[in-house]
Design an enzyme around this catalytic site. Structure first.
Site, PDB file in Angstrom:
ATOM      1  N   LYS A   1      15.061  12.123  18.626  1.00 30.24           N
ATOM      2  CA  LYS A   1      16.499  11.967  18.419  1.00 30.24           C
ATOM      3  C   LYS A   1      16.920  10.513  18.656  1.00 30.24           C
ATOM      4  O   LYS A   1      16.345   9.826  19.507  1.00 30.24           O
ATOM      5  CB  LYS A   1      17.279  12.837  19.416  1.00 30.24           C
TER       6      LYS A   1
ATOM      7  N   ARG B   1      15.006  27.173  16.968  1.00 31.41           N
ATOM      8  CA  ARG B   1      14.774  28.366  16.141  1.00 31.41           C
ATOM      9  C   ARG B   1      13.310  28.794  16.162  1.00 31.41           C
ATOM     10  O   ARG B   1      13.003  29.978  16.000  1.00 31.41           O
ATOM     11  CB  ARG B   1      15.258  28.099  14.711  1.00 31.41           C
TER      12      ARG B   1
END
Length: 488
Positions: free
Chosen positions: A266, A340
């Site tokens: 990130k 996920r």
């Protein structure tokens, strides 16, 4: 936490600080009583413009001329527009003002709200007052020693409402504390220990699996994300099953205790709050605590896969194909879509328990924040009745929720090329919250299911009774949903 109790007493007999509410266009009953005792002083303050009664406006008087040592009047705006949320915000403003004035105890007269019973108003007052004074000071070495508001008496006989409000507030405090704790101190093992402690204290079961058990269960999604970490994963199952419960609800929480993005790291600004990427798991733990203390007659099972997403010597990589507990394979399109991947195993495990409904909670996508901002969380699902019930609970509590679409086309977007499904949609960045939900749908095994993308779980600035940082949302909505005894 603020000590709140219920005790009915006439406002003119209160000797300590007293809080009253009134309207911009009408006088509340308590206002009228006190104003008469003060020979029209409050009405005069309104006429002069010193106080108008607008929403969240307050007037604090010292030695006002009645028994109360201080009188704080809080505005509720126009009477016809007053709601429980208006009361919560006014109450939050009032207790913050009292605390800033270094007053340690006070009494508060709950207002009358049209078409709302006293029990609900008292609950809102007690809840908002407690939540508004939350502070996370665990790491402060020089704690401020000034006096703060520590005790509040609600002038009402609705003691049960105050007790329930305290249980809910305690759960929100727990969730916020877990969210705000740095990732170095709240890794998978530490978060699992919190779950065990809560279960032991509240008298229900909690099972924690280590890496060896996770490998035996073939939870390849959780194991893949954990590959870059030196801290081993945990898998937690909490079970609250009261006698006579006819329905079972399974709450599944994303538990990524720190998310760097993996090898597709990130940008720096996006990593600042990533110790809170376990907010879903924090919600599940706190919800189980409240459910047990409220003694709700519904079986609730909490399921969480816990890991961090780091960049160690052997992290999982773009292009990897991961085999999950369900047998389905995931093609890794991006290592920062890790939540996920872990949830694939948690959701499938939850489906094997055959609950009446699965609801998962995850700080899953930036796309949902782009769509809804930080004021609401996105809701998707295959059980429309449950979705609508949860949306109503969000309206009641102002833990706002908004339904987003789950069209079949989104399922087409997550079909893999070399694996069964891809962890990012083929439409690139478009519809990211919807494709993420479609991905999760692949692992619920046909069980009735709702997914909550928690875009309001982390706040960049304080608002009313919700602090900057971990907000504790949408826990109150979830508890309201459960207390309404919805037919799943």
């Amino acid at each position: 936490m603020l000590n709140v109790r219920a005790k009915y007493e006439d406002v003119l007999r209160v000797e300590g600080p007293l809080v009253l509410f009134t309207f911009e266009d009408d006088a509340s009953r308590e206002w009228a009583v006190v104003d008469k005792a003060l020979r029209g002083f409050l009405a005069g303050a309104k006429r002069s413009g010193e106080f108008s009664g607008k929403k969240e406006e307050v007037l604090l008087l010292h030695r006002p001329g009645v028994k109360a040592s201080h009188l704080l009047v809080a505005g509720l705006g126009k009477k016809k527009e007053c709601s429980l949320e208006v009361v919560r915000r006014a109450c939050a403003t009032a207790v913050k003002r009292l605390s800033a004035a270094h007053l340690e105890r006070a009494s508060i007269a709950p207002p009358e709200v049209e078409n709302v019973n006293e029990e609900e108003v008292v609950f809102a007052v007690a809840e908002a007052a407690s939540l508004a004074l939350y502070r996370f000071e665990k790491y402060k070495t020089e704690k401020k020693k000034e006096k703060r508001l520590t005790s509040l008496t609600v002038l009402s006989k609705e003691a049960g409402a105050v007790k329930r409000a305290r249980i809910v507030a305690e759960a929100v405090y727990l969730m916020r504390d877990l969210q705000n704790t740095p990732g170095a101190d709240m890794g998978p093992a530490e978060l699992a220990r919190v779950a065990k402690r809560v279960a032991k204290t509240c008298g229900f079961s909690c099972t924690v699996w280590g890496k060896r058990e996770i490998e035996k269960k073939k939870m390849g999604g959780l194991l893949a994300v954990n590959k870059g970490s030196s801290r081993e994963p945990r898998f937690v199952v909490m079970k609250y099953v009261p006698k006579g419960a006819k329905r079972t609800l399974c709450l599944v929480g994303k538990g990524v205790t720190f998310d760097t993005g993996g090898v597709q790291v990130k940008p720096g600004d996006y990593m600042n709050d990533m110790q809170m990427d376990m907010s879903g798991a924090a919600l599940v733990i706190a919800a189980l605590q409240a459910v047990a203390k409220l003694r709700l007659n519904v079986a609730v099972i909490g399921v969480m896969g816990l890991t961090d997403n780091l960049m160690g010597n052997t992290p999982y990589l773009p292009g990897d194909v991961v085999k999950t507990m369900s047998g389905k394979t995931i093609e890794i399109g991006h290592t920062d879509a890790e939540g996920r991947v872990t949830l694939a195993d948690s959701l499938y495990y939850a489906s094997t328990l055959k609950p009446d409904l699965i609801v998962d909670f995850a700080t899953l996508t930036g796309a949902c924040m782009v769509a809804l901002g930080m004021h609401a969380s996105g809701v998707f699902g295959t059980d429309q009745q449950a979705v609508e019930a949860l949306l109503r609970a969000g309206e009641r509590t102002h833990d706002l929720l908004w339904q987003l679409p789950l069209f079949d086309e989104y399922s087409e977007d997550v079909k893999g090329v070399v694996g069964d499904v891809s962890n990012i949609g083929s439409a690139d960045r478009y519809g990211g919250a919807c494709t993420a939900a479609a991905f999760l749908k692949e692992f619920v095994g046909g069980s009735p299911w709702v997914h909550v993308d928690m875009s309001s779980a982390i706040l960049k600035k304080e608002k009313h009774y919700k602090p900057k940082g971990g907000s504790g949302e949408p826990l109150r909505a979830v508890l309201s949903f459960l207390q309404e005894r919805v037919t799943f």
